[in-house]
Scaffold this active site. Sequence first.
Site, PDB file in Angstrom:
ATOM      1  N   GLY A 205       0.858  -1.217   0.098  1.00 39.56           N
ATOM      2  CA  GLY A 205       0.041  -0.089   0.007  1.00 39.56           C
ATOM      3  C   GLY A 205       0.765   1.087  -0.067  1.00 39.56           C
ATOM      4  O   GLY A 205       2.034   1.198   0.875  1.00 39.56           O
TER       5      GLY A 205
ATOM      6  N   ARG B  62      13.656   9.770  -2.925  1.00 43.35           N
ATOM      7  CA  ARG B  62      14.249  10.774  -3.440  1.00 43.35           C
ATOM      8  C   ARG B  62      15.838  10.872  -2.400  1.00 43.35           C
ATOM      9  O   ARG B  62      16.803  11.115  -3.007  1.00 43.35           O
ATOM     10  CB  ARG B  62      13.661  11.971  -2.923  1.00 43.35           C
ATOM     11  CG  ARG B  62      14.384  13.426  -2.984  1.00 43.35           C
ATOM     12  CD  ARG B  62      13.676  14.572  -2.470  1.00 43.35           C
ATOM     13  NE  ARG B  62      14.561  15.876  -2.744  1.00 43.35           N
ATOM     14  CZ  ARG B  62      14.969  16.571  -1.582  1.00 43.35           C
ATOM     15  NH1 ARG B  62      15.185  15.742  -0.536  1.00 43.35           N
ATOM     16  NH2 ARG B  62      15.642  17.648  -1.712  1.00 43.35           N
TER      17      ARG B  62
ATOM     18  N   ASP C 139      11.154  17.367  -7.156  1.00 43.04           N
ATOM     19  CA  ASP C 139       9.991  18.279  -6.906  1.00 43.04           C
ATOM     20  C   ASP C 139       9.020  17.042  -6.435  1.00 43.04           C
ATOM     21  O   ASP C 139       7.789  16.869  -6.930  1.00 43.04           O
ATOM     22  CB  ASP C 139       9.403  18.937  -8.121  1.00 43.04           C
ATOM     23  CG  ASP C 139       8.051  19.708  -8.040  1.00 43.04           C
ATOM     24  OD1 ASP C 139       8.079  20.246  -6.729  1.00 43.04           O
ATOM     25  OD2 ASP C 139       7.189  19.843  -8.921  1.00 43.04           O
TER      26      ASP C 139
ATOM     27  N   ARG D 161       0.091  -5.347  -6.939  1.00 45.77           N
ATOM     28  CA  ARG D 161       0.262  -6.639  -6.274  1.00 45.77           C
ATOM     29  C   ARG D 161       1.011  -7.829  -7.123  1.00 45.77           C
ATOM     30  O   ARG D 161       0.870  -7.490  -8.586  1.00 45.77           O
ATOM     31  CB  ARG D 161      -1.039  -7.094  -6.149  1.00 45.77           C
ATOM     32  CG  ARG D 161      -1.908  -6.585  -5.191  1.00 45.77           C
ATOM     33  CD  ARG D 161      -3.339  -7.109  -4.893  1.00 45.77           C
ATOM     34  NE  ARG D 161      -3.913  -6.343  -3.532  1.00 45.77           N
ATOM     35  CZ  ARG D 161      -3.911  -6.527  -2.529  1.00 45.77           C
ATOM     36  NH1 ARG D 161      -2.819  -7.436  -2.162  1.00 45.77           N
ATOM     37  NH2 ARG D 161      -4.569  -5.809  -1.792  1.00 45.77           N
TER      38      ARG D 161
ATOM     39  N   GLY E 231       5.969  -2.156   3.624  1.00 51.66           N
ATOM     40  CA  GLY E 231       5.322  -2.824   4.850  1.00 51.66           C
ATOM     41  C   GLY E 231       5.700  -4.398   5.056  1.00 51.66           C
ATOM     42  O   GLY E 231       6.676  -4.665   4.302  1.00 51.66           O
ATOM     43  N   ASP E 232       5.177  -4.979   5.939  1.00 47.24           N
ATOM     44  CA  ASP E 232       5.515  -6.461   6.379  1.00 47.24           C
ATOM     45  C   ASP E 232       5.583  -7.529   4.897  1.00 47.24           C
ATOM     46  O   ASP E 232       6.454  -7.923   4.904  1.00 47.24           O
ATOM     47  CB  ASP E 232       4.404  -7.041   7.196  1.00 47.24           C
ATOM     48  CG  ASP E 232       4.617  -8.448   7.428  1.00 47.24           C
ATOM     49  OD1 ASP E 232       5.513  -8.602   8.513  1.00 47.24           O
ATOM     50  OD2 ASP E 232       4.036  -9.416   6.908  1.00 47.24           O
TER      51      ASP E 232
ATOM     52  N   THR F 183       4.512   2.334   5.724  1.00 47.22           N
ATOM     53  CA  THR F 183       3.220   1.895   5.887  1.00 47.22           C
ATOM     54  C   THR F 183       2.588   2.756   6.752  1.00 47.22           C
ATOM     55  O   THR F 183       3.106   3.173   7.656  1.00 47.22           O
ATOM     56  CB  THR F 183       3.045   0.637   6.490  1.00 47.22           C
ATOM     57  OG1 THR F 183       1.861   0.154   6.680  1.00 47.22           O
ATOM     58  CG2 THR F 183       4.065   0.316   7.468  1.00 47.22           C
TER      59      THR F 183
ATOM     60  N   ASP G 188      -0.035   2.117   8.839  1.00 45.45           N
ATOM     61  CA  ASP G 188      -0.437   1.334   9.960  1.00 45.45           C
ATOM     62  C   ASP G 188       0.664   1.448  11.112  1.00 45.45           C
ATOM     63  O   ASP G 188       0.136   1.211  12.120  1.00 45.45           O
ATOM     64  CB  ASP G 188      -0.629  -0.157   9.684  1.00 45.45           C
ATOM     65  CG  ASP G 188      -1.921  -0.032   8.695  1.00 45.45           C
ATOM     66  OD1 ASP G 188      -2.812   0.705   8.553  1.00 45.45           O
ATOM     67  OD2 ASP G 188      -1.981  -1.137   8.133  1.00 45.45           O
TER      68      ASP G 188
ATOM     69  N   ASP H  59       3.163  -0.476  12.043  1.00 46.41           N
ATOM     70  CA  ASP H  59       2.969  -1.720  12.506  1.00 46.41           C
ATOM     71  C   ASP H  59       4.064  -2.775  12.001  1.00 46.41           C
ATOM     72  O   ASP H  59       4.025  -3.951  12.126  1.00 46.41           O
ATOM     73  CB  ASP H  59       1.422  -2.703  12.074  1.00 46.41           C
ATOM     74  CG  ASP H  59       1.542  -2.587  10.534  1.00 46.41           C
ATOM     75  OD1 ASP H  59       2.517  -2.073   9.813  1.00 46.41           O
ATOM     76  OD2 ASP H  59       0.840  -3.632  10.055  1.00 46.41           O
TER      77      ASP H  59
ATOM     78  N   ARG I 128      -6.210  -3.024   9.692  1.00 47.87           N
ATOM     79  CA  ARG I 128      -6.813  -4.267   9.841  1.00 47.87           C
ATOM     80  C   ARG I 128      -6.236  -4.993  11.154  1.00 47.87           C
ATOM     81  O   ARG I 128      -6.830  -5.887  11.819  1.00 47.87           O
ATOM     82  CB  ARG I 128      -6.619  -4.963   8.776  1.00 47.87           C
ATOM     83  CG  ARG I 128      -7.037  -6.461   8.310  1.00 47.87           C
ATOM     84  CD  ARG I 128      -6.761  -6.970   7.081  1.00 47.87           C
ATOM     85  NE  ARG I 128      -5.530  -7.273   6.782  1.00 47.87           N
ATOM     86  CZ  ARG I 128      -4.676  -6.747   6.044  1.00 47.87           C
ATOM     87  NH1 ARG I 128      -5.490  -5.910   5.140  1.00 47.87           N
ATOM     88  NH2 ARG I 128      -3.526  -6.776   5.727  1.00 47.87           N
TER      89      ARG I 128
END
Length: 322
Positions: free
Chosen positions: A13, A23, A61, A74, A104-105, A127, A129, A131, A173
């Site tokens: 995500g 950058r 920029d 995905r 993320g994970d 991420t 989250d 997490d 989630r």
Amino acid sequence: MNLKRIAVLTSGGDAPGMNAAVRAVTRKAIFEGLEVYGVYNGYQGLIEGDLVELNLGSVGDIIQRGGTFLRSARCPEFRTEEGRAKAVEQLKKFNIDALVVIGGDGSYRGAQKLTELGFPTIGLPGTIDNDIPGTDATIGFDTALNTALDAIDKIRDTASSHERTYVIEVMGRDAGDIALYSGLAGGAESILVPERPEDLNAIVERINHGIARGKKHSIVIVAEGAGSAEEIGKLIAEKTNSETRVTILGHIQRGGSPTAADRVLASRMGAYAVEILLEGKAGRVVGIRNNQMMDLDIDEALDNNKHTIDMQLIDLVNQLSI
């Protein structure tokens, strides 16, 4: 490790600050005399060989832009041994010596698999989250938190004007950080998070207690992994006899210009990733603890991936909402 050329990709995500991280990786690497390639569309682009050389202007920029200009996708194929072998083949084809993965994970697990195949990788926690183990903060969390808080503040205006109870669902989630911190900062009466299931009757009792003392409106924050906001809203309406509305913030929390905190964090992490690669490290993930950059083994990070939350803050919310 003879480091001459590195690549960078974003996966999973999108999170505000990913562009700032790309950058930083690019400009720090060029400053150190390295060549940099950007991988478009995450692991899918890696398998397909969608790599483009980045220069100083390529990342100009973009520090203020949300999302990721490298895009994300995905990639079920990368979960297979054949897919990962194709990815390594493409990296070798472009003479890439190391890869920086921002995500993320799931993105970390992809980097772990490449490490197991002998290809040097570094992971950056991107991420909303918050997490990812091994770091006090992830890239994108602060922006998402403030986006949620801004929405809560606006909804509270309407809640007080119409004397309603609002149930607001935020992202999370498996992790309740956005719900917890936005709820505390937004003065919510109750917060539901996946890490700590709460008896809905206690929430109803809290709202009824407020009504009894003359309170005209209430805010309940629900992390998406803690239950259905629609069902919770119906239950509250039935048991409090108060007009109740449900708002699901959804993907609005992912976008937007990153906050100063996320831009600074992403810049520091991106530069640090290049620094540890130059030290000969690989199979590591970058984090921040007590405002200091640090890194740890990717296997260690993923082995200790159970997310925890500060339960004292939930208790504080309940104490302050009396």
